[in-house]
Each structure stands twice: as C-alpha cells, then as structure tokens.
Write a protein that holds these residues in place. Sequence first.
Motif, PDB file in Angstrom:
ATOM      1  N   PRO A  95      23.581 -11.798  -1.701  1.00 55.64           N
ATOM      2  CA  PRO A  95      24.929 -11.464  -2.200  1.00 55.64           C
ATOM      3  C   PRO A  95      25.093  -9.979  -2.532  1.00 55.64           C
ATOM      4  O   PRO A  95      26.129  -9.380  -2.209  1.00 55.64           O
ATOM      5  CB  PRO A  95      25.062 -12.336  -3.459  1.00 55.64           C
ATOM      6  N   GLN A  96      24.088  -9.380  -3.157  1.00 59.26           N
ATOM      7  CA  GLN A  96      24.159  -7.944  -3.467  1.00 59.26           C
ATOM      8  C   GLN A  96      24.140  -7.109  -2.181  1.00 59.26           C
ATOM      9  O   GLN A  96      24.830  -6.090  -2.076  1.00 59.26           O
ATOM     10  CB  GLN A  96      22.986  -7.537  -4.370  1.00 59.26           C
ATOM     11  N   MET A  97      23.360  -7.558  -1.206  1.00 57.44           N
ATOM     12  CA  MET A  97      23.297  -6.848   0.074  1.00 57.44           C
ATOM     13  C   MET A  97      24.634  -6.934   0.809  1.00 57.44           C
ATOM     14  O   MET A  97      25.082  -5.963   1.434  1.00 57.44           O
ATOM     15  CB  MET A  97      22.164  -7.416   0.919  1.00 57.44           C
ATOM     16  N   GLN A  98      25.294  -8.068   0.736  1.00 55.09           N
ATOM     17  CA  GLN A  98      26.608  -8.225   1.380  1.00 55.09           C
ATOM     18  C   GLN A  98      27.632  -7.273   0.764  1.00 55.09           C
ATOM     19  O   GLN A  98      28.443  -6.673   1.484  1.00 55.09           O
ATOM     20  CB  GLN A  98      27.084  -9.673   1.236  1.00 55.09           C
ATOM     21  N   SER A  99      27.576  -7.116  -0.557  1.00 56.03           N
ATOM     22  CA  SER A  99      28.490  -6.186  -1.226  1.00 56.03           C
ATOM     23  C   SER A  99      28.238  -4.758  -0.767  1.00 56.03           C
ATOM     24  O   SER A  99      29.180  -3.975  -0.578  1.00 56.03           O
ATOM     25  CB  SER A  99      28.325  -6.285  -2.746  1.00 56.03           C
ATOM     26  N   LEU A 100      26.965  -4.427  -0.562  1.00 53.28           N
ATOM     27  CA  LEU A 100      26.602  -3.081  -0.121  1.00 53.28           C
ATOM     28  C   LEU A 100      27.095  -2.818   1.301  1.00 53.28           C
ATOM     29  O   LEU A 100      27.611  -1.733   1.604  1.00 53.28           O
ATOM     30  CB  LEU A 100      25.086  -2.915  -0.213  1.00 53.28           C
ATOM     31  N   VAL A 101      26.970  -3.806   2.185  1.00 55.42           N
ATOM     32  CA  VAL A 101      27.480  -3.670   3.551  1.00 55.42           C
ATOM     33  C   VAL A 101      28.999  -3.473   3.521  1.00 55.42           C
ATOM     34  O   VAL A 101      29.550  -2.655   4.268  1.00 55.42           O
ATOM     35  CB  VAL A 101      27.103  -4.892   4.409  1.00 55.42           C
ATOM     36  N   ALA A 102      29.674  -4.200   2.643  1.00 58.02           N
ATOM     37  CA  ALA A 102      31.132  -4.060   2.540  1.00 58.02           C
ATOM     38  C   ALA A 102      31.523  -2.648   2.104  1.00 58.02           C
ATOM     39  O   ALA A 102      32.550  -2.121   2.538  1.00 58.02           O
ATOM     40  CB  ALA A 102      31.674  -5.093   1.556  1.00 58.02           C
ATOM     41  N   GLU A 103      30.708  -2.042   1.251  1.00 56.50           N
ATOM     42  CA  GLU A 103      31.002  -0.692   0.763  1.00 56.50           C
ATOM     43  C   GLU A 103      30.633   0.390   1.775  1.00 56.50           C
ATOM     44  O   GLU A 103      31.334   1.392   1.921  1.00 56.50           O
ATOM     45  CB  GLU A 103      30.249  -0.428  -0.541  1.00 56.50           C
ATOM     46  N   LEU A 104      29.502   0.193   2.486  1.00 59.50           N
ATOM     47  CA  LEU A 104      28.964   1.253   3.339  1.00 59.50           C
ATOM     48  C   LEU A 104      29.250   1.047   4.824  1.00 59.50           C
ATOM     49  O   LEU A 104      29.216   2.005   5.601  1.00 59.50           O
ATOM     50  CB  LEU A 104      27.447   1.380   3.119  1.00 59.50           C
ATOM     51  N   GLY A 105      29.433  -0.197   5.247  1.00 60.16           N
ATOM     52  CA  GLY A 105      29.742  -0.466   6.642  1.00 60.16           C
ATOM     53  C   GLY A 105      28.562  -0.427   7.585  1.00 60.16           C
ATOM     54  O   GLY A 105      28.735  -0.478   8.803  1.00 60.16           O
ATOM     55  N   GLU A 106      27.335  -0.330   7.035  1.00 62.37           N
ATOM     56  CA  GLU A 106      26.134  -0.302   7.868  1.00 62.37           C
ATOM     57  C   GLU A 106      25.189  -1.445   7.487  1.00 62.37           C
ATOM     58  O   GLU A 106      25.314  -2.028   6.412  1.00 62.37           O
ATOM     59  CB  GLU A 106      25.406   1.043   7.727  1.00 62.37           C
ATOM     60  N   SER A 107      24.251  -1.760   8.387  1.00 59.03           N
ATOM     61  CA  SER A 107      23.310  -2.857   8.152  1.00 59.03           C
ATOM     62  C   SER A 107      22.400  -2.555   6.975  1.00 59.03           C
ATOM     63  O   SER A 107      21.920  -1.423   6.810  1.00 59.03           O
ATOM     64  CB  SER A 107      22.456  -3.088   9.400  1.00 59.03           C
TER      65      SER A 107
END
Length: 257
Positions: A95-107
């Motif tokens: 879940p935390q990783m998904q939030s980070l992808v949403a913010e940064l747009g990278e894998s």
Amino acid sequence: MKEEVHNADQKRDRVQVVERAFGLLDALVKSGGSATAGQLKSVSGLAGPTVHRLLHTLMHIGVVHQLPNKEYALGANLVPLGEGATRQLGSLAVPQMQSLVAELGESVNMAAMESEMVVYIAQVPSPHSMRMFTEVGRRAYLHSTGVGKAMLATLPEDRVREVLRSTGMQAITPKTLTKPQALLDQLPVISAQGYAIDDEEQELGVRCLAVPIPQGPTRMALSVSGPTARMTDAFIRHATPLMTRTAAEIARKLTRG
C-alpha cells in the motif's frame, strides 16, 4: 478441575519450550552463525541440559546442524522459512509503495539482503507504457544495484569487504563498479546523504534511486527506477524526501508486525 490445571500447565510448558528454542536460534545468530554448546549456554542464559535437549531436537528437524569442529550452526531448513517471511514483509509494504508510484509515476521496488545478494520482495509498476519491471524473487548483486548499495552503506567496512570477496564484482554493464575501493569510497557519501544511485550499473538506459528501510526486521531498501530520460537529477531531488518518508512508514509498519 485437576485435569484443567494439568492442561493449562502443559500449555505454559509448550509455550516456554518454543520461546527457549527461538532464543537458542537467536543466540546462534548473535554468535555469528555458529557456536559451541557452552557458548550458546552463555549467550542464551539457558541451563546446559536444556541447551543440549533443544539442540538435539533442532538438529532432528534440520534447523540446526553440527559442524566438523563440533560447533553448532544454523541449518538449511531455515532458508525457506526465512525466504517466506521476507516475501510476506514485501506484501505488507505494497500500500505504501502504491502511494509512492501515484506520486512519482515510476516503478517502485522493495528488496532485502539475503545470502549476500539482493532479492526483490515486492514491486508496484509504473503506469507508463515504457517502464521498469522486476520480477519478485529475482536476485541481483549488491554492488551493481541501488538497493544493494543502500544496504551496503549500513554495514561496517570489514563486512562489506567480506561480501565483495564472496560474490565478486562482476561487470553487469560497462558502468558497473568492479573495484572494491571504488565502491567503498561511495558508501560514506551514500550514508551521509541517505540515498544511493544506480546509474545504468545494472541495466543500460535505466537509473535507480534507493533508500534504506531503517530499523526493519532485516536489512532492506526501497527503490524507484525508470528510463534515464525521466530519472533526471531534478526528479531525484524531488523523489528523495518522499522515498525517505515512505521507507520510515514501512519500517514502522513492519516493526509493529
């Protein structure tokens, strides 16, 4: 009534045996992976006969084995248990990783140090059509990856040298560091700035930013990766505090269990 009391006592005894067995395994880890029965008695605080009984049982189920020099060491049957637990840690962080992808747009990847290698334990892919994909369970060298360098920077120098001697420093790409001192010179900088960069050292055309996950149950790191055209210095300056914050959130979550 007597039977109920007897059953309660048995349950308490079984719990105590489990605690003592794990305490003995922990004593083995603290002793560097192998120790004599006498050393284990001293480190664990358990009585000698208890140590011998536990060692006999742990050897029978393959989680401890005896070396030719009569010391006891961690056994091979612990490996799948450890790997399974590590994979579970990765799933908890999604879940935390998904939030980070949403913010940064990278894998975003999460990796752990396992048997002197990097093992990827979770990934959330970028929404871009051109994106980096790392299979969960894939292994890589510590010296050629951002996550690996971030984890190495948390180790004492003598341990880093030991790891590099054991694995070697294979050139994965023309940009991979292949000399121990070149990597050792980077590690204090990585430690001071709080992040590591894999600048096409694992895959040409790919740049990776990685931060260690602090005070986790095992040595781990978090990374964001993408094509060099998108992973600019400006992107890294923007992403680093977000990565550091997310790594701290993951560490708190994993520590709470």
